[in-house]
Design an enzyme around this catalytic site. Structure first.
Site, PDB file in Angstrom:
ATOM      1  CG  HIS A  77      23.188  18.032  19.015  1.00  0.00           C
ATOM      2  ND1 HIS A  77      24.138  17.844  19.987  1.00  0.00           N
ATOM      3  CD2 HIS A  77      23.200  16.917  18.263  1.00  0.00           C
ATOM      4  CE1 HIS A  77      24.701  16.663  19.825  1.00  0.00           C
ATOM      5  NE2 HIS A  77      24.161  16.081  18.775  1.00  0.00           N
ATOM      6  CE1 TYR A 206      27.983  23.166  25.215  1.00  0.00           C
ATOM      7  CE2 TYR A 206      30.028  24.277  25.821  1.00  0.00           C
ATOM      8  CZ  TYR A 206      29.149  23.831  24.856  1.00  0.00           C
ATOM      9  OH  TYR A 206      29.416  24.067  23.528  1.00  0.00           O
ATOM     10  N   PRO A 298      36.926  28.291  22.914  1.00  0.00           N
ATOM     11  CG  PRO A 298      37.837  26.185  23.323  1.00  0.00           C
ATOM     12  CD  PRO A 298      38.128  27.642  23.455  1.00  0.00           C
ATOM     13  CE  LYS A 302      27.864  31.983  18.681  1.00  0.00           C
ATOM     14  NZ  LYS A 302      27.177  30.721  18.392  1.00  0.00           N
ATOM     15  CE1 TYR A 390      26.891  26.025  22.626  1.00  0.00           C
ATOM     16  CE2 TYR A 390      25.620  25.080  20.822  1.00  0.00           C
ATOM     17  CZ  TYR A 390      26.670  25.009  21.713  1.00  0.00           C
ATOM     18  OH  TYR A 390      27.508  23.916  21.700  1.00  0.00           O
TER      19      TYR A 390
HETATM   20  C1  PHB Z   1      33.442  19.740  19.887  1.00  0.00           C
HETATM   21  O1  PHB Z   1      32.603  18.856  19.686  1.00  0.00           O
HETATM   22  O2  PHB Z   1      34.627  19.601  19.551  1.00  0.00           O
HETATM   23  C2  PHB Z   1      33.056  21.013  20.564  1.00  0.00           C
HETATM   24  C3  PHB Z   1      31.702  21.271  20.787  1.00  0.00           C
HETATM   25  C4  PHB Z   1      31.324  22.436  21.442  1.00  0.00           C
HETATM   26  C5  PHB Z   1      32.283  23.330  21.877  1.00  0.00           C
HETATM   27  C6  PHB Z   1      33.628  23.091  21.654  1.00  0.00           C
HETATM   28  C7  PHB Z   1      34.016  21.920  20.996  1.00  0.00           C
HETATM   29  O3  PHB Z   1      31.889  24.450  22.557  1.00  0.00           O
END
Ligand code: PHB
Length: 399
Positions: A77, A206, A298, A302, A390
């Site tokens: 990504h 997000y 989450p 990280k 990130y």
């Molecule tokens: C996920 O795909 O489970 C996932 C991705 C990004 C995050 C948290 C969980 O910040």
């Protein structure tokens, strides 16, 4: 019943990615280890976990011969979408910092490492019970447990590593007077779902909304992973598929007409949310790694990356201690690992507080968050900070 005894150089409690990667890295340096876990392989593989790997985490897998599947099945990504006030704004990682992340679930990292350890003759014991650690302040610490066949067993080692997660036995075996917990609770949790549906977006979305945070992630062409902020006491069983979709659609909807592709919800759970660092990361002959030493919310993706970064540093310190026969080499591990841990703590806290709604938030607070988000997406410096954090601070700069 006679007690079994295993002597090894490094005893590792916890066969998650941290414990298995450490065992794998040590084996590559010719150092023997034994890994134990109270879960069975099937239990670990059956738990949904987060899915983003930093560039350096992928390099660690590929450089050490466990990267075939992430390169084949993982998806690079090159950015994420930050969505607020009903529109999406792309943070272009490649353009900003020249790096990507990979969507590749933690469960798959576990499988790759467990297969590699089995292939290389590693000593990994799943499904044990009654685990205790002992003699931590001596130079021969031990792990006592009942093996999968019900027999008492003891592992004696030179160095013991606690990689057994935030509820494991290792951290709690350190007397309270010998550790400090830096802790922050959040008044919300994540409601996580797996759904049978095609992807709704090419990258992670997000989302900030007046109804609270939502995250749209992916797994495959037919299975998607999504989350929305909820009350920590929420009962997943109280949510029908229709109610879940209505809530997700309401959070991501906007003037651009973005909408999610719906399908049956196959898994739902409420995920805890907290920030924690336990210092120091060493107690005598025992070192803590991954979630056993620290937890992040989450939002910054990280957790797994920090665990892998810990054991990369730890493998070096252990190798030095073993090869030079000098335990003082272990002293460098905690301070080195903690530099990255605290940067990741800040980043996870920052992403979380910028995107979530707190109970009692006023209109001022919501507008302040929107101002902060605009500052991130409309400023090259703001976007670059997010992109750098990130995709992960390079090991050559942060230990
Ligand atoms: C996920 O795909 O489970 C996932 C991705 C990004 C995050 C948290 C969980 O910040």
């Amino acid at each position: 019943m006679p007690q079994g005894l295993t002597r090894t150089t490094v005893g590792i409690v916890g066969a998650g990615p941290a414990g298995l990667m450490l065992s794998h890295l040590l084996a590559r340096r010719g150092i023997a280890s034994t890994v134990v876990d109270h879960r069975t392989r099937g239990q670990i593989e059956g738990t949904s976990r987060a899915g983003i790997l930093e560039a350096d985490s992928v390099r660690l897998l590929t450089d050490t011969g466990v990267g075939d599947r992430v390169l084949r099945d993982g998806r690079p990504h090159d950015g994420i979408e930050l969505r607020f006030a009903g529109t999406s704004h792309r943070i272009d990682f490649r353009a900003l910092v020249g790096e990507s992340v990979w969507l590749y679930p933690q469960t798959d990292v576990f499988t790759d490492l467990a297969d590699a350890r089995a292939r290389d003759g590693g000593d990994v014991r799943f499904g044990i019970t009654d685990t205790r650690v002992t003699d931590l302040l001596t130079d021969r610490p031990g792990i006592l447990f009942t093996d999968a066949d019900g027999r008492p067993h003891e592992v004696r080692c030179d160095i013991l590593v606690g990689a057994d997660g935030s509820h494991g036995v290792c951290r709690s075996a350190v007397p309270e007077s010998a550790r400090t917990h830096y802790y922050r609770a959040y008044p919300y949790a994540w409601f996580g779902v797996l759904v049978d549906a095609p992807p709704s977006a090419a990258e992670l979305v997000y989302t900030h909304s007046e109804r609270g945070f939502a995250l749209i992630s992916q797994r495959t062409e037919t299975v998607q992973r999504m989350y929305f902020q909820c009350d920590p006491a929420e009962d997943p069983a109280a949510w029908s598929d229709d109610r879940i979709w209505a809530e997700l659609q309401a959070r991501v909807g906007g003037v651009d007409g973005f909408a999610l592709k719906e399908g049956p919800v196959t898994d739902r759970s409420v995920l805890p949310f907290r920030s924690l660092v336990c210092e120091p990361m060493r107690y005598g002959g025992m070192l803590l790694a991954g979630d056993a030493a620290h937890t992040v919310p989450p939002t910054g993706a990280k957790g797994l990356n920090l665990a892998l970064a810990d054991v990369r540093v730890l493998a070096e310190a252990v190798a030095e201690a073993v090869l030079r026969r000098d335990r003082a080499a272990l002293d460098s591990y905690g301070p080195r690992a903690l530099r990255r841990v605290w940067r990741a703590q800040h980043f996870s806290y920052w992403m979380t507080s910028m995107l979530h709604r707190q109970p009692g938030d006023t209109d001022f607070d919501v507008r302040r968050q929107l101002g902060e988000l605009a500052g991130v997406v409309e400023s090259a410096a703001g976007s670059a900070y997010l992109a750098e954090a990130y995709t992960g601070w390079p090991a050559r700069r942060v230990g």
